[in-house]
Design an enzyme around this catalytic site. Structure first.
Site, PDB file in Angstrom:
ATOM      1  N   GLY A  12     -77.306  64.465  83.517  1.00  0.00           N
ATOM      2  CA  GLY A  12     -77.169  63.657  82.295  1.00  0.00           C
ATOM      3  C   GLY A  12     -76.573  62.309  82.656  1.00  0.00           C
ATOM      4  O   GLY A  12     -75.873  61.680  81.855  1.00  0.00           O
ATOM      5  N   GLN A  16     -74.262  57.668  78.095  1.00  0.00           N
ATOM      6  CA  GLN A  16     -73.163  56.714  77.915  1.00  0.00           C
ATOM      7  C   GLN A  16     -72.084  56.881  78.986  1.00  0.00           C
ATOM      8  O   GLN A  16     -71.610  55.916  79.574  1.00  0.00           O
ATOM      9  CB  GLN A  16     -72.526  56.897  76.522  1.00  0.00           C
ATOM     10  CG  GLN A  16     -71.561  55.783  76.179  1.00  0.00           C
ATOM     11  CD  GLN A  16     -70.648  56.109  74.992  1.00  0.00           C
ATOM     12  OE1 GLN A  16     -70.633  57.233  74.485  1.00  0.00           O
ATOM     13  NE2 GLN A  16     -69.901  55.119  74.546  1.00  0.00           N
ATOM     14  N   ASP A  38     -81.425  63.234  85.508  1.00  0.00           N
ATOM     15  CA  ASP A  38     -81.608  63.157  84.052  1.00  0.00           C
ATOM     16  C   ASP A  38     -83.062  63.512  83.759  1.00  0.00           C
ATOM     17  O   ASP A  38     -83.842  63.780  84.680  1.00  0.00           O
ATOM     18  CB  ASP A  38     -81.267  61.739  83.532  1.00  0.00           C
ATOM     19  CG  ASP A  38     -80.775  61.773  82.084  1.00  0.00           C
ATOM     20  OD1 ASP A  38     -81.522  62.270  81.221  1.00  0.00           O
ATOM     21  OD2 ASP A  38     -79.652  61.305  81.817  1.00  0.00           O
ATOM     22  N   ASP A  54     -84.221  68.945  84.330  1.00  0.00           N
ATOM     23  CA  ASP A  54     -83.849  69.532  83.045  1.00  0.00           C
ATOM     24  C   ASP A  54     -82.847  70.632  83.363  1.00  0.00           C
ATOM     25  O   ASP A  54     -83.197  71.609  84.037  1.00  0.00           O
ATOM     26  CB  ASP A  54     -85.107  70.106  82.365  1.00  0.00           C
ATOM     27  CG  ASP A  54     -84.772  70.757  81.024  1.00  0.00           C
ATOM     28  OD1 ASP A  54     -83.569  70.970  80.736  1.00  0.00           O
ATOM     29  OD2 ASP A  54     -85.719  71.052  80.284  1.00  0.00           O
ATOM     30  N   TYR A 144     -72.041  71.197  67.145  1.00  0.00           N
ATOM     31  CA  TYR A 144     -71.546  70.584  68.393  1.00  0.00           C
ATOM     32  C   TYR A 144     -70.143  71.099  68.720  1.00  0.00           C
ATOM     33  O   TYR A 144     -69.857  71.520  69.849  1.00  0.00           O
ATOM     34  CB  TYR A 144     -71.545  69.067  68.193  1.00  0.00           C
ATOM     35  CG  TYR A 144     -70.915  68.254  69.296  1.00  0.00           C
ATOM     36  CD1 TYR A 144     -71.518  68.156  70.554  1.00  0.00           C
ATOM     37  CD2 TYR A 144     -69.733  67.537  69.076  1.00  0.00           C
ATOM     38  CE1 TYR A 144     -70.953  67.378  71.552  1.00  0.00           C
ATOM     39  CE2 TYR A 144     -69.173  66.756  70.063  1.00  0.00           C
ATOM     40  CZ  TYR A 144     -69.783  66.682  71.302  1.00  0.00           C
ATOM     41  OH  TYR A 144     -69.233  65.905  72.286  1.00  0.00           O
TER      42      TYR A 144
HETATM   43  P1  NAD Z   1     -75.362  60.867  76.037  1.00  0.00           P
HETATM   44  O1  NAD Z   1     -76.164  61.450  74.947  1.00  0.00           O
HETATM   45  O2  NAD Z   1     -75.165  59.392  76.068  1.00  0.00           O
HETATM   46  O3  NAD Z   1     -75.971  61.298  77.444  1.00  0.00           O
HETATM   47  C1  NAD Z   1     -76.448  62.585  77.712  1.00  0.00           C
HETATM   48  C2  NAD Z   1     -77.518  62.471  78.798  1.00  0.00           C
HETATM   49  O4  NAD Z   1     -77.993  63.792  79.065  1.00  0.00           O
HETATM   50  C3  NAD Z   1     -78.719  61.633  78.372  1.00  0.00           C
HETATM   51  O5  NAD Z   1     -79.002  60.646  79.349  1.00  0.00           O
HETATM   52  C4  NAD Z   1     -79.856  62.661  78.257  1.00  0.00           C
HETATM   53  O6  NAD Z   1     -81.117  62.144  78.632  1.00  0.00           O
HETATM   54  C5  NAD Z   1     -79.396  63.722  79.241  1.00  0.00           C
HETATM   55  N1  NAD Z   1     -79.980  65.030  78.940  1.00  0.00           N
HETATM   56  C6  NAD Z   1     -80.239  65.559  77.731  1.00  0.00           C
HETATM   57  N2  NAD Z   1     -80.798  66.760  77.858  1.00  0.00           N
HETATM   58  C7  NAD Z   1     -80.872  67.011  79.181  1.00  0.00           C
HETATM   59  C8  NAD Z   1     -81.367  68.093  79.949  1.00  0.00           C
HETATM   60  N3  NAD Z   1     -81.903  69.158  79.369  1.00  0.00           N
HETATM   61  N4  NAD Z   1     -81.275  68.019  81.295  1.00  0.00           N
HETATM   62  C9  NAD Z   1     -80.757  66.923  81.892  1.00  0.00           C
HETATM   63  N5  NAD Z   1     -80.284  65.856  81.224  1.00  0.00           N
HETATM   64  C10 NAD Z   1     -80.357  65.905  79.881  1.00  0.00           C
HETATM   65  O7  NAD Z   1     -73.966  61.614  76.052  1.00  0.00           O
HETATM   66  P2  NAD Z   1     -72.560  61.093  76.585  1.00  0.00           P
HETATM   67  O8  NAD Z   1     -71.909  60.361  75.491  1.00  0.00           O
HETATM   68  O9  NAD Z   1     -72.720  60.454  77.899  1.00  0.00           O
HETATM   69  O10 NAD Z   1     -71.796  62.486  76.683  1.00  0.00           O
HETATM   70  C11 NAD Z   1     -71.776  63.234  77.894  1.00  0.00           C
HETATM   71  C12 NAD Z   1     -70.913  64.464  77.658  1.00  0.00           C
HETATM   72  O11 NAD Z   1     -69.606  64.056  77.222  1.00  0.00           O
HETATM   73  C13 NAD Z   1     -71.428  65.423  76.584  1.00  0.00           C
HETATM   74  O12 NAD Z   1     -71.125  66.739  76.947  1.00  0.00           O
HETATM   75  C14 NAD Z   1     -70.616  65.045  75.361  1.00  0.00           C
HETATM   76  O13 NAD Z   1     -70.472  66.115  74.497  1.00  0.00           O
HETATM   77  C15 NAD Z   1     -69.289  64.684  75.998  1.00  0.00           C
HETATM   78  N6  NAD Z   1     -68.488  63.830  75.126  1.00  0.00           N
HETATM   79  C16 NAD Z   1     -68.879  62.545  74.877  1.00  0.00           C
HETATM   80  C17 NAD Z   1     -68.099  61.748  74.031  1.00  0.00           C
HETATM   81  C18 NAD Z   1     -68.479  60.323  73.719  1.00  0.00           C
HETATM   82  O14 NAD Z   1     -67.829  59.694  72.880  1.00  0.00           O
HETATM   83  N7  NAD Z   1     -69.507  59.771  74.365  1.00  0.00           N
HETATM   84  C19 NAD Z   1     -66.931  62.269  73.469  1.00  0.00           C
HETATM   85  C20 NAD Z   1     -66.597  63.592  73.723  1.00  0.00           C
HETATM   86  C21 NAD Z   1     -67.375  64.357  74.583  1.00  0.00           C
HETATM   87  N1  SER Z   2     -68.031  61.004  70.435  1.00  0.00           N
HETATM   88  C1  SER Z   2     -68.475  62.333  70.230  1.00  0.00           C
HETATM   89  C2  SER Z   2     -69.275  62.452  68.977  1.00  0.00           C
HETATM   90  O1  SER Z   2     -69.045  61.676  68.078  1.00  0.00           O
HETATM   91  C3  SER Z   2     -67.281  63.253  70.116  1.00  0.00           C
HETATM   92  O2  SER Z   2     -67.453  64.277  70.987  1.00  0.00           O
HETATM   93  O3  SER Z   2     -70.095  63.308  68.896  1.00  0.00           O
END
Ligand code: NAD
Ligand code: SER
Length: 315
Positions: A12, A16, A38, A54, A144
C-alpha cells in the site's frame, strides 16, 4: 540501528502514508532495500524496486517476500473510514484478510517484524471523548473502526501465541503535503490547505466545532520508524499505542490559515462523515507511548499550518 541487511516491503506504498514512509525509510536503508508494492505503479517513488501486489493474494505475497528476501513488512493497504462505510463487506475482507496474510508470514518465520497501523477509529460513541486513555470503553461504530479494533486484538494474539514481533500505532488524522489522503473522515484537514491556496475558500464536510485529533505526517512517520526500531522489550503493548497529535476544529484551523491568507473563507456542509467524526475522541492521552518507547511529538497547530502552506505553495 539501521541494519542494511534488512529488506523492507511496504504494502500500500502508493497511499498517503506509504509514499512518505518509503521516502524516509529509503534515506535510512537505501532505496534498493525498500521494496514498494501496490495495486498500481507508484510514479513518485521511481528509485525503489516496485511490485504489483494485491495483499489478498497470498501466493503472490509469498513470492514477493521470497524474491526480495524480505525481513520487515509495513502493511498499509486498507479501506479507510469513509470508503469503508460505503463498502463494508469489502472493508472487512481487505482490512482483516490482508492482516492475516502478513501475520501468518511472520508466524511461519518467513519475515521478522510487522508494522500495522491502527486508528482513533477504534474508539466509539461510548468512549470518553476528552483525553481518551489507552485503556477505556471501545465500541467502534464504523466498519473501519471494527476492523481496527479486531486487528489490534489479533496482533496481540499473534504476539502472545506465536511470538510475532508486530508493532502498531493508533494514528490520529494525518496531514501531509507530499501525498493525497485516501478516503477518511479527517481528509478535510488536508483538502483545506489545497483549496485555501488555490481558491481562498473551502466548503468543509464537518461542522465548525468538530474537534478531532490530527498529526503532521512528519511526526507520524517518525513515530512509525521509532517504534519499529526500539528494542522489543520496550514494547509493552502489542495491540496498538495511542498517539495524541494536536486537537483542533475546522473553525480553529481556518482561523490559523487566515493568519497567512487573510481573505480565506470557510463554509460548512456536514455530510455522512459528521456522524463518524462525532463518534471519535476529541483529544487523546499518549502517556504509554511517552513512557514505554520515549515518544515526543514536535508540531503544534501553528507550526503545522505554516509548514503545510509553505511547502504546498512551492510544490
Ligand atoms: P491510503 O488509502 O492513502 O493508501 C492505501 C494504499 O493501499 C493505496 O495506495 C491503495 O492502492 C493500496 N491498496 C488498497 N488495496 C490494496 C490491496 N488489496 N493490495 C495492495 N495495496 C492495496 O491510506 P493511508 O492513509 O496511507 O493509510 C494507510 C494505513 O494507515 C491504513 O491502514 C489506515 O487505516 C491507517 N491510518 C491512516 C490514517 C490517515 O489519516 N491517513 C489514520 C489512521 C490510520
Ligand atoms: N484518518 C483516518 C480516517 O479518517 C482515521 O483512521 O479514516
Amino acid at each position: 540501528m539501521y541494519n542494511k541487511e534488512n529488506k523492507i516491503l511496504i504494502i500500500g506504498a502508493g497511499g498517503q502514508i506509504g509514499i512518505e514512509l518509503a521516502q524516509e525509510l529509503s534515506l535510512l536503508y537505501s532505496p534498493e532495500n525498500v521494496i514498494v508494492a501496490d495495486l498500481k505503479p507508484i510514479l513518485s517513488l521511481p528509485n525503489n524496486p516496485f511490485e504489483i501486489l494485491d495483499v489478498l493474494n497470498k501466493d503472490v505475497l509469498f513470492s514477493v517476500v521470497k524474491k526480495h528476501n524480505i525481513t520487515h513488512i509495513y502493511l498499509l493497504a486498507a479501506l479507510l473510514s469513509a470508503t469503508g462505510e460505503q463498502n463494508p463487506m469489502f472493508a472487512w475482507k481487505l482490512n482483516m484478510e490482508g492482516l492475516f496474510n502478513v501475520l501468518d508470514l511472520a508466524k511461519e518465520k518467513h519475515i521478522h517484524k510487522v508494522y500495522w497501523p491502527s486508528s482513533i477509529a477504534v474508539f466509539g460513541p461510548t468512549t470518553p471523548r476528552l483525553n481518551t486513555p489507552q485503556y477505556t470503553v471501545m465500541e467502534p461504530s464504523t466498519i473501519y473502526g471494527i476492523t481496527k479494533q479486531a486487528g489490534e486484538r489479533w496482533c496481540e494474539w499473534y504476539f502472545r501465541k506465536h511470538n510475532v514481533d508486530v508493532r502498531s500505532l493508533r494514528y490520529p488524522g494525518l496531514i501531509g503535503w507530499k501525498s493525497a489522503p485516501g478516503g477518511g473522515t479527517t481528509d478535510y484537514a488536508v483538502h483545506i490547505f489545497h483549496e485555501a491556496l488555490k481558491n481562498k475558500s473551502y466548503e468543509c464536510f464537518l461542522s465548525a466545532d468538530t474537534a478531532l485529533p490530527m498529526m503532521h505526517m512528519e511526526d507520524a512517520i517518525r513515530a512509525t520508524i521509532e517504534i519499529m526500531h526500539v528494542p522489543a522489550e520496550k514494547i509493552k503493548i502489542r495491540g496498538s499505542y495511542n498517539l495524541a497529535g494536536i486537537s483542533f476544529t475546522p473553525a480553529q484551523i481556518a482561523t490559523e490559515i487566515q493568519k497567512h491568507i487573510p481573505d480565506f473563507k470557510i463554509s460548512y456542509k456536514p455530510d455522512f462523515r459528521q456522524d463518524i467524526a462525532n463518534s471519535w475522541p476529541q483529544s487523546i492521552s499518549e502517556i504509554e507511548s511517552n513512557q514505554d518507547w520515549g515518544w515526543k511529538q514536535t508540531y503544534n497547530l501553528e507550526s503545522l499550518v505554516s509548514n503545510m502552506l509553505e511547502n504546498l505553495s512551492h510544490s
